[in-house]
Design a protein around this motif. Sequence first.
Motif, PDB file in Angstrom:
ATOM      1  N   LEU A   1       0.816  -1.213   0.000  1.00  0.00           N
ATOM      2  CA  LEU A   1       0.000   0.000   0.000  1.00  0.00           C
ATOM      3  C   LEU A   1       0.851   1.265   0.000  1.00  0.00           C
ATOM      4  O   LEU A   1       0.563   2.217  -0.724  1.00  0.00           O
ATOM      5  N   ALA A   2       1.878   1.283   0.829  1.00  0.00           N
ATOM      6  CA  ALA A   2       2.689   2.495   0.970  1.00  0.00           C
ATOM      7  C   ALA A   2       4.094   2.136   1.447  1.00  0.00           C
ATOM      8  O   ALA A   2       4.309   1.107   2.089  1.00  0.00           O
ATOM      9  N   LEU A   3       5.037   3.037   1.131  1.00  0.00           N
ATOM     10  CA  LEU A   3       6.429   2.859   1.535  1.00  0.00           C
ATOM     11  C   LEU A   3       6.926   4.137   2.203  1.00  0.00           C
ATOM     12  O   LEU A   3       6.621   5.242   1.756  1.00  0.00           O
ATOM     13  N   GLU A   4       7.696   3.961   3.273  1.00  0.00           N
ATOM     14  CA  GLU A   4       8.322   5.087   3.971  1.00  0.00           C
ATOM     15  C   GLU A   4       9.824   4.849   4.037  1.00  0.00           C
ATOM     16  O   GLU A   4      10.270   3.813   4.532  1.00  0.00           O
ATOM     17  N   PHE A   5      10.592   5.808   3.548  1.00  0.00           N
ATOM     18  CA  PHE A   5      12.051   5.716   3.584  1.00  0.00           C
ATOM     19  C   PHE A   5      12.602   6.825   4.478  1.00  0.00           C
ATOM     20  O   PHE A   5      12.194   7.988   4.358  1.00  0.00           O
ATOM     21  N   HIS A   6      13.531   6.487   5.352  1.00  0.00           N
ATOM     22  CA  HIS A   6      14.230   7.475   6.173  1.00  0.00           C
ATOM     23  C   HIS A   6      15.729   7.200   6.075  1.00  0.00           C
ATOM     24  O   HIS A   6      16.191   6.110   6.422  1.00  0.00           O
ATOM     25  N   ARG A   7      16.447   8.192   5.589  1.00  0.00           N
ATOM     26  CA  ARG A   7      17.908   8.068   5.445  1.00  0.00           C
ATOM     27  C   ARG A   7      18.532   9.340   6.007  1.00  0.00           C
ATOM     28  O   ARG A   7      18.553  10.392   5.363  1.00  0.00           O
ATOM     29  N   MET A   8      19.027   9.253   7.229  1.00  0.00           N
ATOM     30  CA  MET A   8      19.529  10.429   7.947  1.00  0.00           C
ATOM     31  C   MET A   8      20.995  10.230   8.345  1.00  0.00           C
ATOM     32  O   MET A   8      21.411   9.114   8.658  1.00  0.00           O
ATOM     33  N   SER A   9      21.722  11.320   8.360  1.00  0.00           N
ATOM     34  CA  SER A   9      23.121  11.286   8.785  1.00  0.00           C
ATOM     35  C   SER A   9      23.486  12.592   9.474  1.00  0.00           C
ATOM     36  O   SER A   9      22.902  13.638   9.162  1.00  0.00           O
ATOM     37  N   PRO A  10      24.450  12.556  10.376  1.00  0.00           N
ATOM     38  CA  PRO A  10      25.000  13.805  10.910  1.00  0.00           C
ATOM     39  C   PRO A  10      25.784  14.511   9.811  1.00  0.00           C
ATOM     40  O   PRO A  10      26.200  13.895   8.832  1.00  0.00           O
ATOM     41  N   TYR A  11      25.995  15.790   9.981  1.00  0.00           N
ATOM     42  CA  TYR A  11      26.738  16.549   8.972  1.00  0.00           C
ATOM     43  C   TYR A  11      28.190  16.096   8.934  1.00  0.00           C
ATOM     44  O   TYR A  11      28.811  15.828   9.956  1.00  0.00           O
ATOM     45  N   SER A  12      28.730  15.981   7.715  1.00  0.00           N
ATOM     46  CA  SER A  12      30.144  15.616   7.543  1.00  0.00           C
ATOM     47  C   SER A  12      30.704  16.385   6.362  1.00  0.00           C
ATOM     48  O   SER A  12      29.973  17.055   5.621  1.00  0.00           O
ATOM     49  N   ASP A  13      32.000  16.275   6.159  1.00  0.00           N
ATOM     50  CA  ASP A  13      32.664  17.001   5.078  1.00  0.00           C
ATOM     51  C   ASP A  13      32.675  16.227   3.760  1.00  0.00           C
ATOM     52  O   ASP A  13      33.206  16.708   2.765  1.00  0.00           O
ATOM     53  N   ARG A  14      32.108  15.016   3.745  1.00  0.00           N
ATOM     54  CA  ARG A  14      32.132  14.215   2.519  1.00  0.00           C
ATOM     55  C   ARG A  14      30.911  14.556   1.646  1.00  0.00           C
ATOM     56  O   ARG A  14      29.868  14.967   2.138  1.00  0.00           O
TER      57      ARG A  14
ATOM     58  N   LEU B   1       9.721   9.796   1.091  1.00  0.00           N
ATOM     59  CA  LEU B   1      11.166   9.686   1.254  1.00  0.00           C
ATOM     60  C   LEU B   1      11.679  10.903   2.008  1.00  0.00           C
ATOM     61  O   LEU B   1      11.357  12.041   1.637  1.00  0.00           O
ATOM     62  N   THR B   2      12.450  10.668   3.045  1.00  0.00           N
ATOM     63  CA  THR B   2      13.072  11.756   3.801  1.00  0.00           C
ATOM     64  C   THR B   2      14.562  11.489   3.903  1.00  0.00           C
ATOM     65  O   THR B   2      14.982  10.389   4.271  1.00  0.00           O
ATOM     66  N   ALA B   3      15.345  12.502   3.570  1.00  0.00           N
ATOM     67  CA  ALA B   3      16.799  12.376   3.648  1.00  0.00           C
ATOM     68  C   ALA B   3      17.369  13.615   4.320  1.00  0.00           C
ATOM     69  O   ALA B   3      16.890  14.728   4.091  1.00  0.00           O
ATOM     70  N   SER B   4      18.377  13.413   5.144  1.00  0.00           N
ATOM     71  CA  SER B   4      18.943  14.523   5.902  1.00  0.00           C
ATOM     72  C   SER B   4      20.445  14.341   6.085  1.00  0.00           C
ATOM     73  O   SER B   4      20.928  13.239   6.312  1.00  0.00           O
ATOM     74  N   LYS B   5      21.156  15.451   5.961  1.00  0.00           N
ATOM     75  CA  LYS B   5      22.586  15.485   6.277  1.00  0.00           C
ATOM     76  C   LYS B   5      22.834  16.162   7.622  1.00  0.00           C
ATOM     77  O   LYS B   5      23.986  16.345   8.013  1.00  0.00           O
ATOM     78  N   VAL B   6      21.759  16.523   8.322  1.00  0.00           N
ATOM     79  CA  VAL B   6      21.906  17.331   9.539  1.00  0.00           C
ATOM     80  C   VAL B   6      21.183  16.713  10.723  1.00  0.00           C
ATOM     81  O   VAL B   6      20.807  17.407  11.656  1.00  0.00           O
ATOM     82  N   THR B   7      20.988  15.408  10.686  1.00  0.00           N
ATOM     83  CA  THR B   7      20.340  14.715  11.800  1.00  0.00           C
ATOM     84  C   THR B   7      21.415  14.101  12.690  1.00  0.00           C
ATOM     85  O   THR B   7      22.350  13.482  12.196  1.00  0.00           O
ATOM     86  N   HIS B   8      21.273  14.240  13.987  1.00  0.00           N
ATOM     87  CA  HIS B   8      22.336  13.855  14.908  1.00  0.00           C
ATOM     88  C   HIS B   8      22.326  12.367  15.250  1.00  0.00           C
ATOM     89  O   HIS B   8      22.804  11.966  16.303  1.00  0.00           O
ATOM     90  N   ARG B   9      21.801  11.583  14.348  1.00  0.00           N
ATOM     91  CA  ARG B   9      21.838  10.130  14.499  1.00  0.00           C
ATOM     92  C   ARG B   9      21.711   9.518  13.111  1.00  0.00           C
ATOM     93  O   ARG B   9      20.940   9.994  12.284  1.00  0.00           O
ATOM     94  N   LYS B  10      22.478   8.485  12.880  1.00  0.00           N
ATOM     95  CA  LYS B  10      22.448   7.831  11.574  1.00  0.00           C
ATOM     96  C   LYS B  10      21.271   6.864  11.510  1.00  0.00           C
ATOM     97  O   LYS B  10      21.131   5.988  12.356  1.00  0.00           O
ATOM     98  N   ILE B  11      20.428   7.022  10.484  1.00  0.00           N
ATOM     99  CA  ILE B  11      19.237   6.188  10.316  1.00  0.00           C
ATOM    100  C   ILE B  11      19.163   5.725   8.870  1.00  0.00           C
ATOM    101  O   ILE B  11      19.347   6.524   7.939  1.00  0.00           O
ATOM    102  N   ARG B  12      18.888   4.446   8.683  1.00  0.00           N
ATOM    103  CA  ARG B  12      18.673   3.873   7.356  1.00  0.00           C
ATOM    104  C   ARG B  12      17.509   2.895   7.478  1.00  0.00           C
ATOM    105  O   ARG B  12      17.699   1.742   7.838  1.00  0.00           O
TER     106      ARG B  12
END
Length: 355
Positions: A155-168, A227-238
């Motif tokens: 029926l539906a899909l939810e994606f969360h891909r979060m990371s803390p900020y880095s220089d890469r 779909l949610t993606a973040s380079k500024v979340t203080h915890r890594k989520i996949r």
Amino acid sequence: MSERHQRIKIPRSQFQPIRVGVIGVGNMGQHHTRVLSLLKDIELVGISDINVERGLDTASKYRVRFFENYLDLLPYVDAVCIAVPTKLHYQVGIDCLHAGIHTLIEKPIAASIAEAESLVNAAAESNCILQVGHIERFNPAFQELSKVLKTEELLALEFHRMSPYSDRANDVSVVLDLMIHDVDLLMDLVAAPVVKLNASGSRAADSGYLDYVTATLGFSNGIVATLTASKVTHRKIRRLSAHCKNSLTEADFLNNEILIHRQTTANYTTDYGQVLYRQDGLIEKVYTSNIEPLHAELEHFVNCVRGGNQPSVGGEQALKALRLASSIEQMALDGQAWQQSSWNYPVNAPMVTIS
């Protein structure tokens, strides 16, 4: 074409190991080099990097040759792994393909759709394997999830891909750095064209690129995806959640874990109406293998080179992912929503037809 491109490759027997090189030994390139050094039936010939000190250190560690200019590496290899910044994917990739070298390029395939199309065409013209590093396709959790969903009504899909900020990877937005992984997975899971799309995002740094983006897509078969993606979340989520008619399946790509939640209604009562036993829900745990996704990805690449088979994530698939990701990025920048029946936004082109 440069003089280096015209140099004849060193002849070899078809029974010899496949000779592989790595171009770019930064964060991801280091991992490519490590895994390639462990694979059977290949010879890690050499590495190239514009950072001479880093390149020499890596070459010394793995006892291979160092080439300051990647063009000098090409006559000695049958295949390469390219792990340079995204803006350099096209030039390095086109040089390798024109030289007749089988090529694996880290995602995204290129910095623009035009560059990606050129790479796909060059691979076809040179009869070379072109694989793109959408590594999550080789994640054991995703592979098992795909099997589970074949027996469910999605029926539906939810994606969360979060990371803390880095220089890469700061030469592209969070869409092309992180979200494109989930765009590729989404396209692999849903076999229908996009009919609705809206996205929004924000910046947390002065790079000029979006650091947080969320997008909602509707498909012609009724499936919706967020779909949610973040380079500024203080915890890594996949994480990926698949909402099905009879279950909720959650995949954690970091912990290589899949849980299936099912609703049950099992009650046992006495003659006096007292409930002695009740089961409201059932959780199933799906066991997955412990193989490293990069190991599986590179092994697949080498097998394609050896057998002449097309990779599961080739240039065409990567181009489709880039087209949809680019539409999401533009939508987030513009702050507008698109619907198939309303107005002719570029996302209405075949680039978002998922097959």
